[in-house]
Design an enzyme around this catalytic site. Structure first.
Site, short mmCIF file in Angstrom:
data_model
loop_
_atom_site.label_atom_id
_atom_site.label_comp_id
_atom_site.label_asym_id
_atom_site.label_seq_id
_atom_site.Cartn_x
_atom_site.Cartn_y
_atom_site.Cartn_z
N HIS A 1 100.58 43.12 14.16
CA HIS A 1 101.11 42.83 12.82
C HIS A 1 100.41 43.67 11.76
CE1 HIS A 1 102.31 40.28 9.30
NE2 HIS A 1 103.44 40.33 9.99
N CYS A 2 99.14 43.95 11.97
CA CYS A 2 98.35 44.70 10.99
C CYS A 2 98.84 46.14 10.80
CB CYS A 2 96.88 44.76 11.42
SG CYS A 2 96.10 43.15 11.60
#
Length: 358
Positions: A349-350
């Site tokens: 997600h980062c």
């Protein structure tokens, strides 16, 4: 008087709403993965392969040489369509935090009151928040901070600068007016020390079109972002929230995650209704050189048709994937080994940022 984005009918769509594209930045910083950088590009390929089948993938590269190198890698893996490379240089690969947070005007939104500052009928806007490398922890970040403007220029959409520090990984929305965040991050003095809690809330309401701010406490141990919510708690539908829990009471993550679970169970949505709360386990400690890393299954990415989930060679990988498969019956849940990637203190997600469909 200038209208806010919210007053003009703009909102940040939920990640599970339809995407036009996903934005990435090709990994290149050897300081992020000391001695391990060679293991990281293959993980990007594992993300791009399932993504590009369902939506366009935009990849920022630093220069012509890197573009040629990445094109060759894509060709070797038979990835020839729906991937667009952009010579938009970055300091690092954390696109969630440095790229634009997109907001859109739904066709059903009331027509805005037009004025000289108003955006009128523009469907998509890139909000360009200040990026200061998670409280000036790592430098430089000058290239990362202007990525939103360069992405907006490519897309030929306006960008709006709220003028305060905010990272995409510190918030999560359900698309209906509720936003999840943490006190540890947004109230940290290394972000916006001049702002009080209610003032920060007003910025979120004005620029992201939310009305209901939900505050969790602390994030997980080893998270250098000061408690980003995308490592602990996520919306998976408008009324359902997934949160990670640590099952070992002796583990240092046990207490803060139990506190967050307790808070979630008392929270109400934008209409005053309780949320459905689903728990998934943590993968247990993942360490590098004696240091605890922020390994969490909550750092998954929801795209068109697929959900990309970090795994860590742990017995709980299977349980996490099975739980998410039940929550996303119409999407293929793809586990990607992120043991090497999380050495850089982040996971799937980062490094992804969604561009909503308009």
């Amino acid at each position: 008087m200038k209208q806010t984005l919210a007053q003009q009918g703009y909102r940040m769509p939920a990640e599970f709403e339809p995407h036009e594209a996903t934005w990435l930045a090709w990994p290149h910083n050897p300081e992020t993965w000391p001695g391990r950088l060679k293991f990281i590009p293959p993980i990007w390929i594992q993300m791009i392969k399932p993504l590009h089948v369902h939506e366009t993938v935009h990849v920022c590269v630093n220069d012509a040489a890197m573009e040629e190198q990445v094109q060759a890698i894509l060709k070797r893996h038979d990835i020839g369509r729906n991937v667009v490379l952009h010579q938009i240089p970055t300091n690092d690969a954390w696109a969630r935090d440095h790229n634009a947070i997109f907001v859109k005007r739904d066709t059903t939104s009331p027509k805005p009151l037009l004025n000289k500052e108003g955006l009128g009928e523009v469907a998509l806007v890139a909000t360009d928040w200040i990026f200061n490398s998670w409280g000036k922890k790592y430098g430089p970040w000058d290239l990362d901070d202007v990525v939103p403007q360069r992405a907006a220029k490519y897309l030929n959409v306006p960008f709006v600068e709220p003028g305060i520090v905010l990272e995409g990984g510190s918030i999560d929305v359900n698309g209906k007016g509720s936003l999840l965040t943490t006190e540890q991050c947004l109230l940290n003095k290394n972000r916006n020390p001049h702002l009080k809690k209610n003032e920060i809330e007003q910025y979120l309401k004005d620029y992201l079109g939310v009305s209901n701010i939900l505050w969790l406490g602390d994030g997980i141990v080893g998270d250098d972002t000061d408690g980003h919510v995308d490592d602990i708690t996520r919306f998976v539908s408008t009324d359902t929230i997934v949160t990670v829990v640590e099952e070992d009471p002796a583990d240092e993550n046990y207490k803060p995650l139990q506190d967050n679970l307790k808070r979630l169970r008392s929270m109400k949505d934008q209409d005053g209704k309780p949320f459905k709360i689903v728990t998934i386990p943590m993968p247990g400690p993942v360490e590098y050189d004696g240091t605890r890393l922020p390994a969490s299954y909550a750092n998954f990415y929801i795209a068109n048709g697929v959900v990309l989930v970090p795994t860590y060679n742990h017995a709980n990988d299977k349980r996490a994937l099975e739980t998410l498969e039940k929550l996303f019956p119409t999407r293929r849940v793809v586990g990607i080994n992120c043991v090497e990637m999380v050495w850089g203190l982040g996971a799937i997600h980062c490094v992804t940022q969604q561009q909503p469909k308009v």
